[in-house]
Design a protein around this motif. Structure first.
Motif, PDB file in Angstrom:
ATOM      1  N   TRP A 198      -0.026   2.312   3.221  1.00  0.00           N
ATOM      2  CA  TRP A 198       0.103   0.876   2.978  1.00  0.00           C
ATOM      3  C   TRP A 198      -1.220   0.299   2.516  1.00  0.00           C
ATOM      4  O   TRP A 198      -2.283   0.880   2.692  1.00  0.00           O
ATOM      5  CB  TRP A 198       0.638   0.150   4.201  1.00  0.00           C
ATOM      6  N   ARG A 208       4.277  -0.156   2.107  1.00  0.00           N
ATOM      7  CA  ARG A 208       4.183  -1.529   2.610  1.00  0.00           C
ATOM      8  C   ARG A 208       2.950  -2.198   2.001  1.00  0.00           C
ATOM      9  O   ARG A 208       1.928  -1.539   1.812  1.00  0.00           O
ATOM     10  CB  ARG A 208       4.033  -1.491   4.128  1.00  0.00           C
ATOM     11  N   GLU A 241      -4.509  -4.924  11.747  1.00  0.00           N
ATOM     12  CA  GLU A 241      -3.098  -5.016  11.359  1.00  0.00           C
ATOM     13  C   GLU A 241      -2.384  -3.671  11.548  1.00  0.00           C
ATOM     14  O   GLU A 241      -1.193  -3.618  11.822  1.00  0.00           O
ATOM     15  CB  GLU A 241      -2.967  -5.485   9.898  1.00  0.00           C
ATOM     16  N   TRP A 242      -3.132  -2.578  11.378  1.00  0.00           N
ATOM     17  CA  TRP A 242      -2.546  -1.242  11.518  1.00  0.00           C
ATOM     18  C   TRP A 242      -2.169  -0.960  12.968  1.00  0.00           C
ATOM     19  O   TRP A 242      -1.084  -0.482  13.283  1.00  0.00           O
ATOM     20  CB  TRP A 242      -3.564  -0.201  11.028  1.00  0.00           C
ATOM     21  N   VAL A 244       0.685  -5.478   2.841  1.00  0.00           N
ATOM     22  CA  VAL A 244       0.456  -6.548   3.818  1.00  0.00           C
ATOM     23  C   VAL A 244      -0.496  -7.567   3.202  1.00  0.00           C
ATOM     24  O   VAL A 244      -1.601  -7.214   2.774  1.00  0.00           O
ATOM     25  CB  VAL A 244      -0.131  -5.974   5.127  1.00  0.00           C
ATOM     26  N   THR A 300      -7.771  -4.544   8.263  1.00  0.00           N
ATOM     27  CA  THR A 300      -6.772  -3.493   8.054  1.00  0.00           C
ATOM     28  C   THR A 300      -6.529  -2.715   9.351  1.00  0.00           C
ATOM     29  O   THR A 300      -5.386  -2.457   9.728  1.00  0.00           O
ATOM     30  CB  THR A 300      -7.238  -2.530   6.939  1.00  0.00           C
ATOM     31  N   CYS A 356      -3.565  -3.229   2.413  1.00  0.00           N
ATOM     32  CA  CYS A 356      -3.806  -4.516   3.070  1.00  0.00           C
ATOM     33  C   CYS A 356      -4.671  -5.379   2.154  1.00  0.00           C
ATOM     34  O   CYS A 356      -5.745  -4.964   1.737  1.00  0.00           O
ATOM     35  CB  CYS A 356      -4.537  -4.264   4.388  1.00  0.00           C
ATOM     36  N   GLY A 391       0.922  -3.719   9.849  1.00  0.00           N
ATOM     37  CA  GLY A 391       0.813  -2.354   9.325  1.00  0.00           C
ATOM     38  C   GLY A 391       1.270  -1.297  10.311  1.00  0.00           C
ATOM     39  O   GLY A 391       1.244  -0.093  10.004  1.00  0.00           O
ATOM     40  N   ARG A 392       1.696  -1.715  11.496  1.00  0.00           N
ATOM     41  CA  ARG A 392       2.068  -0.751  12.552  1.00  0.00           C
ATOM     42  C   ARG A 392       3.144   0.212  12.089  1.00  0.00           C
ATOM     43  O   ARG A 392       4.134  -0.191  11.500  1.00  0.00           O
ATOM     44  CB  ARG A 392       2.590  -1.497  13.778  1.00  0.00           C
ATOM     45  N   SER A 451       3.098   2.451   9.783  1.00  0.00           N
ATOM     46  CA  SER A 451       3.118   2.893   8.384  1.00  0.00           C
ATOM     47  C   SER A 451       1.918   3.770   8.073  1.00  0.00           C
ATOM     48  O   SER A 451       0.787   3.470   8.449  1.00  0.00           O
ATOM     49  CB  SER A 451       3.105   1.669   7.458  1.00  0.00           C
TER      50      SER A 451
END
Ligand SMILES: [Zn+2]
Length: 324
Positions: free
Chosen positions: A125, A254, A113-114, A256, A110, A127, A119-120, A122
């Protein structure tokens, strides 16, 4: 340096501030190996990555499939490795002569991806990494929430079917027992022994029922095997039901999705989007469902990023300091 310590392999690589990776090194590991043998294996991997990328070792982050006390650097429980209460960070730090930080693998994915993937940008969200098991974490209000014992957002063991199939946890009927790779493989191994499944392509592709995995089911599905189609349709239905509940419960902007099941069944995403549109409450149905972007390196990149941020004294809870 990031390390992904899974159930069957360890992989390491240097991870840059922008999420780039360099100097991959990996080794297979076995449950029969003892704790100290595995530490030596991790040290060998890290040293090989360091030699390959020719950079100094500032800090090491280890993403591990386990319950972890990140602040104490202890592995509380790793069922795959049969570890309980091990001071892994301190033991590795002694051998590597640099700080070592531990993070649960789903949380590492997570974080990766963040910072660098899907996930950038957001603040709200969810994951979900669906592979052999189901790993997940939630970012809520710009915070990667921890819960009371560092497992907030672990939704794989939410009940999907009351009194349903046995899970690998002490409960029955969990989401993971229906959509996790181990569960899909287990169901297929049982079904091919029944009269309807004896001639299935699943059995032919695997050679013997004991070698059937979720991957075998997906290959037979692509070859239009009737049993594989039935099994995949059942995964679609359970997955859709689970997703509708999660979107209603977490209200993410979001969602993911990554891991071997998502990679193996690419048609799942449109099915899940449709289920959300049809069955979620109207205010929650606007969620964007997207694929994870970092692929096989997601835990590695997240673990390296975690080490970098802890080492620099930055809180990994939020994306940035906010005014007010
Ligand atoms: Zn469970």
């Amino acid at each position: 340096m990031g390390v992904d310590l899974g159930a069957t392999k360890v992989v390491s690589a240097w991870v840059g501030r922008d999420g780039t990776v360099d100097g991959h090194s990996g080794a297979r590991i076995y449950r029969s190996e003892g704790y100290h043998e595995l530490i030596s294996e991790i040290v060998r991997c890290v040293r090989a990555s360091q030699a390959a990328c020719r950079r100094p070792l500032a800090a090491v982050g280890v993403g591990i499939a386990a319950q972890v006390d990140s602040s104490a650097g202890r592995v509380l429980y790793a069922p795959n490795l049969k570890w309980k209460n091990r001071p892994l960070a301190a033991d590795l730090a002694r051998r590597l002569a640099c700080p070592v930080y531990l993070i649960n693998d789903a949380r590492a994915a997570t974080l990766g991806e963040w910072r660098h993937g899907a996930g950038r940008g957001s603040d709200n969200w969810l994951c979900l990494m669906v592979g052999t098991g189901v790993g997940s974490s939630a970012v809520v209000g710009g915070v990667l929430l921890e819960g009371a014992s560092n497992s907030f957002g672990e939704v794989g063991h939410l009940t999907l079917v009351s009194g349903g199939r046995p899970c690998h946890c002490p409960h029955r009927g969990c989401i993971e027992a229906y959509i996790g790779g181990w569960a899909i493989g287990e169901r297929a191994r049982r079904e091919v022994t029944l009269p309807n499944g004896r001639d299935s392509r699943i059995r032919v592709l695997a050679g013997t029922p004991g070698r059937i995995t979720a991957r075998t089911v997906f290959e037979a599905y692509r070859q239009k095997d009737p049993l594989a189609i039935r099994l995949v349709q059942s995964v679609e239905q359970y997955f859709a039901d689970a997703i509708v509940g999660l979107v209603n419960g977490f209200n993410p902007e979001r969602l993911v999705l990554g891991g071997g099941i998502i990679e193996g069944l690419p048609h799942l995403l449109p099915i899940l989007r449709q289920a959300i549109r049809t069955h979620c409450q109207p205010s929650e149905s606007k969620v964007h469902v997207v694929r994870a972007r970092l692929g096989a390196d997601t835990v590695l990149i997240g673990a390296g990023t975690y080490a970098l941020e802890r080492h620099r004294g930055r809180s990994v809870r939020g994306p940035a300091a906010r005014p007010g």
